[in-house]
Design an enzyme around this catalytic site. Structure first.
Site, PDB file in Angstrom:
ATOM      1  N   LYS A  78       0.812  -1.218   0.000  1.00 45.17           N
ATOM      2  CA  LYS A  78       0.000   0.000   0.000  1.00 45.17           C
ATOM      3  C   LYS A  78       0.849   1.273   0.000  1.00 45.17           C
ATOM      4  O   LYS A  78       0.383   2.333  -0.385  1.00 45.17           O
ATOM      5  CB  LYS A  78      -0.992  -0.009   1.174  1.00 45.17           C
ATOM      6  CG  LYS A  78      -2.067  -1.077   1.012  1.00 45.17           C
ATOM      7  CD  LYS A  78      -3.292  -0.824   1.864  1.00 45.17           C
ATOM      8  CE  LYS A  78      -4.338  -1.906   1.551  1.00 45.17           C
ATOM      9  NZ  LYS A  78      -5.621  -1.724   2.176  1.00 45.17           N
TER      10      LYS A  78
ATOM     11  N   LYS B  66      -3.809 -10.127  -5.583  1.00 41.51           N
ATOM     12  CA  LYS B  66      -5.111 -10.500  -5.046  1.00 41.51           C
ATOM     13  C   LYS B  66      -6.157  -9.482  -5.484  1.00 41.51           C
ATOM     14  O   LYS B  66      -5.825  -8.318  -5.727  1.00 41.51           O
ATOM     15  CB  LYS B  66      -5.063 -10.609  -3.520  1.00 41.51           C
ATOM     16  CG  LYS B  66      -5.209  -9.295  -2.776  1.00 41.51           C
ATOM     17  CD  LYS B  66      -5.427  -9.555  -1.302  1.00 41.51           C
ATOM     18  CE  LYS B  66      -5.820  -8.266  -0.574  1.00 41.51           C
ATOM     19  NZ  LYS B  66      -7.209  -7.874  -0.778  1.00 41.51           N
TER      20      LYS B  66
ATOM     21  N   LYS C  57     -10.793  -4.493  -2.955  1.00 46.71           N
ATOM     22  CA  LYS C  57     -11.868  -3.530  -3.193  1.00 46.71           C
ATOM     23  C   LYS C  57     -11.322  -2.156  -3.515  1.00 46.71           C
ATOM     24  O   LYS C  57     -11.977  -1.373  -4.188  1.00 46.71           O
ATOM     25  CB  LYS C  57     -12.835  -3.509  -2.018  1.00 46.71           C
ATOM     26  CG  LYS C  57     -12.310  -2.995  -0.723  1.00 46.71           C
ATOM     27  CD  LYS C  57     -13.449  -2.872   0.259  1.00 46.71           C
ATOM     28  CE  LYS C  57     -13.359  -3.909   1.348  1.00 46.71           C
ATOM     29  NZ  LYS C  57     -12.210  -3.709   2.246  1.00 46.71           N
TER      30      LYS C  57
HETATM   31  P1  ATP Z   1      -8.540  -2.998   0.692  1.00 42.34           P
HETATM   32  O1  ATP Z   1      -8.062  -2.992  -0.724  1.00 42.34           O
HETATM   33  O2  ATP Z   1      -9.233  -1.749   1.099  1.00 42.34           O
HETATM   34  O3  ATP Z   1      -7.488  -3.443   1.665  1.00 42.34           O
HETATM   35  P2  ATP Z   1      -9.587  -5.671   0.674  1.00 42.34           P
HETATM   36  O4  ATP Z   1     -10.337  -6.145  -0.524  1.00 42.34           O
HETATM   37  O5  ATP Z   1      -8.189  -6.145   0.854  1.00 42.34           O
HETATM   38  O6  ATP Z   1      -9.691  -4.094   0.705  1.00 42.34           O
HETATM   39  P3  ATP Z   1     -10.151  -5.927   3.505  1.00 42.34           P
HETATM   40  O7  ATP Z   1     -11.229  -5.116   4.115  1.00 42.34           O
HETATM   41  O8  ATP Z   1      -8.734  -5.482   3.696  1.00 42.34           O
HETATM   42  O9  ATP Z   1     -10.462  -6.060   1.930  1.00 42.34           O
HETATM   43  O10 ATP Z   1     -10.284  -7.423   4.002  1.00 42.34           O
HETATM   44  C1  ATP Z   1     -11.543  -7.978   4.375  1.00 42.34           C
HETATM   45  C2  ATP Z   1     -11.473  -9.479   4.412  1.00 42.34           C
HETATM   46  O11 ATP Z   1     -11.477  -9.988   3.080  1.00 42.34           O
HETATM   47  C3  ATP Z   1     -10.210 -10.027   5.068  1.00 42.34           C
HETATM   48  O12 ATP Z   1     -10.564 -11.171   5.802  1.00 42.34           O
HETATM   49  C4  ATP Z   1      -9.342 -10.406   3.908  1.00 42.34           C
HETATM   50  O13 ATP Z   1      -8.419 -11.433   4.232  1.00 42.34           O
HETATM   51  C5  ATP Z   1     -10.386 -10.889   2.910  1.00 42.34           C
HETATM   52  N1  ATP Z   1      -9.915 -10.734   1.533  1.00 42.34           N
HETATM   53  C6  ATP Z   1      -9.544  -9.572   0.947  1.00 42.34           C
HETATM   54  N2  ATP Z   1      -9.200  -9.795  -0.326  1.00 42.34           N
HETATM   55  C7  ATP Z   1      -9.344 -11.124  -0.554  1.00 42.34           C
HETATM   56  C8  ATP Z   1      -9.145 -11.980  -1.683  1.00 42.34           C
HETATM   57  N3  ATP Z   1      -8.719 -11.466  -2.833  1.00 42.34           N
HETATM   58  N4  ATP Z   1      -9.401 -13.291  -1.561  1.00 42.34           N
HETATM   59  C9  ATP Z   1      -9.833 -13.820  -0.381  1.00 42.34           C
HETATM   60  N5  ATP Z   1     -10.049 -13.067   0.729  1.00 42.34           N
HETATM   61  C10 ATP Z   1      -9.817 -11.752   0.656  1.00 42.34           C
HETATM   62 MG    MG Z   2      -7.066  -5.368   2.507  1.00 43.94          MG
END
Ligand code: ATP
Ligand code: MG
Length: 328
Positions: free
Chosen positions: A112, A193, A196
């Protein structure tokens, strides 16, 4: 007492199918067996710039999505992190025993912070706040995707460090990482990965994506130059990702899914994955719209806040006394 399970999804963007698979789906599967704490980590979201109005809206919407995905509004404690001040208070105490070296090794921080001229301190100390989120409620299990494993590891280290110095205080948590779907990949860059808050939204399927966008994104997913469908994450990450998404949304195993698509061409695979997602996400979106029109989100959050507050107060009070803060 039931063992405790805790997880949260940041309101930093629209939820993706990765968040559903790695986070919410696990809560739905586990909530009957554990006392479940499902929170909205809005304080984590401001580690990167946010528009205040959008953040407020997303705090409520994300809870609407939890509920639309099948999370029970009554079996769990669903609450907003910033409404319980002990998260920040405990985080400070833990920060004072966390090392700059160990925080510098965090993959999420490196990812990040990459390319940024000014890197906020919050982005650096984020994993300590996450440790506080978990330890405050003495949660035993933390369902997450693979990306958060390192952070749960830090929470374990901080808990053990504290316990060694002040006596047994915190439960040492364990991550619960799904066997299938621990890392849903970005559709355009399968080496990353799905996230969002990814820069290019065409690589992510959001739970509230309209039908047309779902089809377009899946049809545009990067695969490889072979012509056969096979689950091989190392050599065929794009195709394996599509198989994983199909398996998770159809509740079948990877082996069965691979068999199902044994003679399929990439185009057929994509069409079927898109069809399945449209079917499942449309149902979810209808439920979400209904929930957002009702008063359920605020009712749930009020109840959750009131239920967890005494737990947070008790843990924090014990900890601050052990450390020597305030008056006995
Ligand atoms: P950001 O980009 O804002 O960090 P994010 O998509 O990584 O968003 P988080 O809110 O950080 O989402 O994580 C929420 C949950 O979703 C956590 O348990 C994380 O491990 C899971 N998660 C996030 N991305 C993935 C993915 N690509 N596959 C499986 N689990 C995921
Ligand atoms: Mg995240």
């Amino acid at each position: 007492m039931n063992k405790r399970l805790l997880t949260g999804l940041q309101p930093s963007g629209e939820l993706t199918i990765g968040n559903y698979i790695g986070g919410i789906r696990q809560v739905v599967n586990y909530e009957k067996d554990y006392e479940t704490f499902l929170f909205v980590p809005d304080m984590h979201s401001i580690t990167v710039p946010q528009d205040p109005e959008t953040l407020h809206r997303r705090v409520r919407e994300i809870v609407g999505m939890y509920l639309a995905c099948g999370v029970s509004p009554t079996e769990n404690h669903i609450y907003v992190q910033s409404e319980i001040p002990q998260h920040a208070n405990l985080s400070w105490i833990l920060e004072c025993s966390a090392y700059i070296g160990e925080l510098s090794r965090m993959t999420q921080f490196k990812a990040k912070a990459e390319g940024k001229k000014e890197i906020g301190c919050g982005l650096f100390t984020y994993p300590v706040l996450m440790a506080a989120d978990i330890l405050l409620y003495n949660a035993q299990y933390v369902p997450t995707g693979a990306d958060q494993k390192q952070h749960v590891e830090l929470a374990r280290n901080l808990a053990q460090r504290f316990n060694a110095k002040y006596g047994d205080t915190f439960v040492v948590p364990e991550p619960l990482i799904p066997k299938v779907g621990a890392k849903i990949r970005d559709l355009l860059s399968p080496d990353k990965k799905m996230s969002k808050s990814a820069a290019n939204p065409r690589g992510s399927i959001f739970l509230n994506d309209p039908e047309k966008a779902i089809r377009k994104k899946i049809m545009g997913a990067v695969t490889d130059s072979d012509t056969f469908v096979k689950f091989d994450e190392e050599n065929k990450p794009g195709v394996s990702n599509l198989l994983t998404i199909y398996a998770c949304f159809s509740d079948t195993s990877i082996e069965e899914t691979e068999k199902h698509f044994a003679d399929a061409r990439y185009g057929d695979l994509k069409k079927e994955v898109a069809e399945l997602l449209v079917e499942k996400l449309t149902v979810l979106q209808d439920k979400f719209a209904e929930i957002m029109k009702s008063g359920l989100v605020d009712e749930t959050l009020d109840r959750g806040r009131d239920a967890v507050r005494p737990i947070a107060e008790e843990t924090y009070d014990k900890v601050r006394r052990l450390v020597g803060l305030g008056r006995l």
